[in-house]
Design an enzyme around this catalytic site. Structure first.
Site, PDB file in Angstrom:
ATOM      1  N   GLU A 175       0.802  -1.339  -0.091  1.00  0.00           N
ATOM      2  CA  GLU A 175       0.037  -0.049   0.123  1.00  0.00           C
ATOM      3  C   GLU A 175       0.834   1.176   0.121  1.00  0.00           C
ATOM      4  OE1 GLU A 175       0.964   1.577   2.922  1.00  0.00           O
ATOM      5  OE2 GLU A 175       1.727  -0.208   3.574  1.00  0.00           O
ATOM      6  N   GLU A 318       4.603  -0.524   1.522  1.00  0.00           N
ATOM      7  CA  GLU A 318       4.698  -0.845   0.133  1.00  0.00           C
ATOM      8  C   GLU A 318       4.449  -2.196  -0.090  1.00  0.00           C
ATOM      9  OE1 GLU A 318       8.159   0.884  -1.128  1.00  0.00           O
ATOM     10  OE2 GLU A 318       7.872   2.787  -0.414  1.00  0.00           O
TER      11      GLU A 318
END
Length: 352
Positions: A175, A318
């Protein structure tokens, strides 16, 4: 809503016969039983999820969902919201940590704009599936409508289903969204009942002053919104995170398709907690990659009944931990298939 309901209902128990077959092979490999620990746990999980013995390194796709958060206006992050679209551009250009690790691990990286608060250009590897231009401020009212939360869940389901149709055998969660440890902490507080101060972390590196702003924003949001901890969709809508919703949908879709999902850190675990509230059986389809430095992450993993494979003091997000975890899945599958049995190697088995 129909797609979400159909996906939730499609999730079935693990295949215990397949687990038994793989356990039998593991027990006949040239090693003491259980001596490879988590590597053995991984292939047993893969067998139960897929219903077969994994026979080659899995085809891996990592999905990075991006979205913005209205609560960032409360000063809860060390970085401004403009960083979200800037980092998506960085991902598309191959310059972020997740890009380096995905290349290292041989993992396809897919970017999804589910809620960035600005329009992004057409970029390689980016799917534009925007549900809204960020969430509303959870400290002032619901972050999302129930309809928006459902739409974002279904974006995750659709993206995951497409990846599986294209051959993905292992999905990763990642994310990007400035401020997203705030809704993640709020979700954890709502589902666990724990005090915010006990589970809150410094995210991207907050000083004491901003940490207090973060705590107050979460506490205010919980008081104003009164999310129902027994209703995962209510918690998701009121506390928000379009990328969190997308990842929750991804997890549910993976479970429905009998595809394992590698869970990253704190924000991904918040999505996993929402998915597990919508259907507890999906927990059996998750593999926890690492333990984040965020204090609430340990609590989330305990709630999910998951044990992380790695402890590396990471807190980037991430999906960096998830992609590293995928390399251990490759190692586990190779052990299962390439290691000799006692009979093949002519080695005497232990005395019974």
């Amino acid at each position: 809503m129909e797609l979400l309901t159909r996906t939730i209902e499609a999730i079935k128990p693990l295949d215990h016969e397949a687990i038994g077959r793989v356990q039998s092979r593991l027990d006949n490999l040239t090693k003491p039983p259980g001596s490879l620990g988590v590597l053995e746990d991984i292939v047993l999980a893969l067998a139960g999820i897929t219903g077969r013995q994994p026979s080659a390194p899995l085809r891996k796709t990592h999905i990075l969902m991006a979205g913005d958060h209205g609560v960032a206006a409360c000063g809860v992050s060390a970085y401004p919201p403009e960083v979200t679209p800037q980092m998506v551009l960085n991902f598309a250009n191959g310059g972020a940590a997740i890009n380096v690790l995905a290349r290292h691990a041989g993992v396809e990286l897919l970017l999804v704009d589910v809620g960035v608060a600005s329009d992004l250009p057409d970029l390689p590897g980016l799917l534009k599936r925007k549900v809204a231009y960020g969430t509303a401020n959870l400290a002032e009212g619901p972050a999302l409508t129930r309809e928006q939360a459902t739409a974002a869940l279904e974006v995750g389901i659709e993206v995951a289903n497409d990846c599986v149709r294209r051959g993905a055998e292992l999905l990763g969660t990642g994310e990007m969204g400035i401020g997203n440890t705030t809704p993640s902490t709020a979700i954890l507080a709502a589902l666990s009942g724990k005090p915010v101060r006990e589970i809150v972390g410094r995210g991207t590196g907050l000083d004491d002053q901003r940490l207090e702003l973060k705590i107050k924003a979460i506490e205010k949001g919980l008081k104003i919104n009164r999310p129902d901890p027994e209703d995962g969709l209510d918690v998701l809508a009121k506390l928000g995170g379009l990328e969190i919703a997308g990842l929750a949908g991804l997890i549910l879709a993976g479970a429905a398709a009998r595809v394992p999902v590698m869970i990253d850190g704190f924000i991904s675990a918040a999505a996993a907690c929402i998915a597990a509230k919508l259907n507890p059986q999906c927990r059996q389809y998750m593999i926890a990659s690492h333990l984040s430095e965020e204090p609430g992450h340990r609590v989330m993993l305990e709630m999910l009944g998951l044990r992380p494979m790695l402890t590396m003091r990471m807190r980037l997000g991430e999906g960096t931990g998830a992609v590293l975890g995928m390399t251990l899945v490759d190692a586990a599958v190779k052990i299962l298939n390439e290691m000799a049995t006692f009979g093949e190697a002519g080695v005497a088995e232990s005395l019974q």
